[in-house]
Enzyme design. Structure first.
Site, PDB file in Angstrom:
ATOM      1  CD  GLU A   7      -8.155  -3.035   6.113  1.00 21.23           C
ATOM      2  OE1 GLU A   7      -8.632  -3.621   7.096  1.00 21.23           O
ATOM      3  OE2 GLU A   7      -7.012  -2.518   6.117  1.00 21.23           O
ATOM      4  CG  HIS A   9      -6.027  -0.211   1.282  1.00 16.80           C
ATOM      5  ND1 HIS A   9      -7.062   0.456   1.883  1.00 16.80           N
ATOM      6  CD2 HIS A   9      -5.505  -1.017   2.247  1.00 16.80           C
ATOM      7  CE1 HIS A   9      -7.147   0.092   3.158  1.00 16.80           C
ATOM      8  NE2 HIS A   9      -6.217  -0.811   3.396  1.00 16.80           N
ATOM      9  CG  HIS A 166      -7.724   1.699   7.261  1.00 15.51           C
ATOM     10  ND1 HIS A 166      -6.464   2.259   7.363  1.00 15.51           N
ATOM     11  CD2 HIS A 166      -7.571   0.526   6.620  1.00 15.51           C
ATOM     12  CE1 HIS A 166      -5.595   1.431   6.793  1.00 15.51           C
ATOM     13  NE2 HIS A 166      -6.233   0.377   6.333  1.00 15.51           N
ATOM     14  CG  ASP A 287      -4.505  -4.163   5.119  1.00 19.58           C
ATOM     15  OD1 ASP A 287      -4.733  -3.256   4.301  1.00 19.58           O
ATOM     16  OD2 ASP A 287      -4.030  -3.943   6.250  1.00 19.58           O
TER      17      ASP A 287
HETATM   18 MN    MN Z   1      -5.545  -1.397   5.326  1.00 20.27          MN
END
Ligand code: MN
Length: 325
Positions: A7, A9, A166, A287
């Site tokens: 995950e 970004h 998400h 994340d």
């Molecule tokens: Mn995230």
């Protein structure tokens, strides 16, 4: 030990513009203080000076990339969302090609038009080599349990790829409970409630009875669901409103959902997930850029578990689910 983070970004001026437009259109009260993470922009956008060195320092082999929030789901209509998703996916494919072995990708899908979302999922998986899709919460107030979205589940099952759900902000008319206490809107609480509830809607609608091989990925240690399995089954069993499911809600949580370690959590939260779901159902994630690769690794290293389970979480589960070499 290989480490695959799922995950992670990335950002671009276009994604920043989507966020600005979404904020102007919805009037959602901003709750996150940009000063809390001053390095956010370079970490999202830069690969060679920032991201790759941080991955190398933590021994992270690969990141599976996805857009930053609110992503394509933040757009008002299909006419804008369809070409935007395509542009973002092409740019992501370019990054993946540029750094062989270091990145894979989840597609952005224009869920404003479910048929177009299916076409884009199929195109990105078969032509760009993407490993599934990430959908960032509801699409203008519509959740993925609605029948109009089932074509996406059908396509994901047929392609053998997961859908990563998400967190997103709740609808503006659903934030009454945070009146006077906006500090709990966001990662502290509301995102988990929103996303866990969204997953329960998908289960209760019978999506996984219709598409038993479909996989939903939830980040953030399963958005509170692993902690709640018995109570969900009990409460669901007592209500007048229960749907005609073939199994208990927790069976779908354990069989159709995989969770990730994205976000900041305690070792105890990971132990709960290990006990409730098992090591085969947990994927390693950071994340990024909210959590650095080194912080993500540090959490796993602080959980008392054997090396076989650690191998599953760090890379074996991702390799199997995402068909990674
Ligand atoms: Mn995230």
């Amino acid at each position: 030990m290989r480490k695959i983070c799922v995950e992670e970004h990335w950002g671009s001026p276009e994604m920043e513009e989507i966020r600005a437009q979404w904020r102007a259109r919805t009037g959602f009260p901003v709750s996150m203080d940009p000063k809390a993470l001053p390095l956010l922009a370079p970490r999202l956008k830069d690969f060679e000076q920032t991201r790759l060195p941080l991955m190398d320092e933590a021994g992270v082999t690969m990141q599976v990339l996805s857009t930053s929030s609110p992503g394509v789901q933040g757009l008002a209509d299909a006419a804008t969302a369809v070409p935007t998703a395509r542009r973002i996916n092409e740019a992501q494919a370019e990054i993946i090609r540029k750094y062989p072995g270091r990145f894979a990708g989840f597609a952005a899908l224009p869920t404003q038009d479910p048929k177009a979302a299916v076409d884009e999922l199929e195109r990105t998986v078969t032509q760009l080599g993407f490993k599934g899709a990430m959908i960032l919460g509801h699409t203008n107030g519509e959740y993925l349990d609605l029948k109009k979205f089932w074509v996406i589940w059908e396509c994901a099952e047929a392609l053998g790829v997961p859908i990563y759900l998400h967190p997103a902000e709740p609808l503006v008319d659903q934030i009454k409970i945070y009146d006077g206490r906006p500090e709990f809107m966001g990662p502290a609480w509301s995102w988990g409630v929103e996303t866990g509830t969204h997953a329960l809607r998908i289960i209760s609608a019978g999506v996984f009875d219709a598409f038993p091989k479909a996989t939903l990925i939830l980040g953030h240690m399963g958005e509170m669901l692993p902690y709640m399995t018995v109570r969900i089954d009990e409460g669901y069993g007592m209500t007048f409103h229960k749907t005609q499911l073939k199994k208990l809600p927790s069976d779908y949580i354990k069989e159709n959902i995989m969770i990730t370690t994205s976000g900041h959590y305690s070792p105890g939260a990971v132990l709960c997930a290990l006990r409730e779901l098992g090591a085969d159902r947990i994927l390693f994630a950071g994340d990024y850029p909210w959590v650095l690769p080194s912080e993500a690794v540090d959490l796993i290293e602080r959980v008392p578990m054997n090396d076989a389970d650690k191998e599953k979480i760090y890379h074996l589960n991702a390799e199997r689910l995402l068909n990674l070499q």
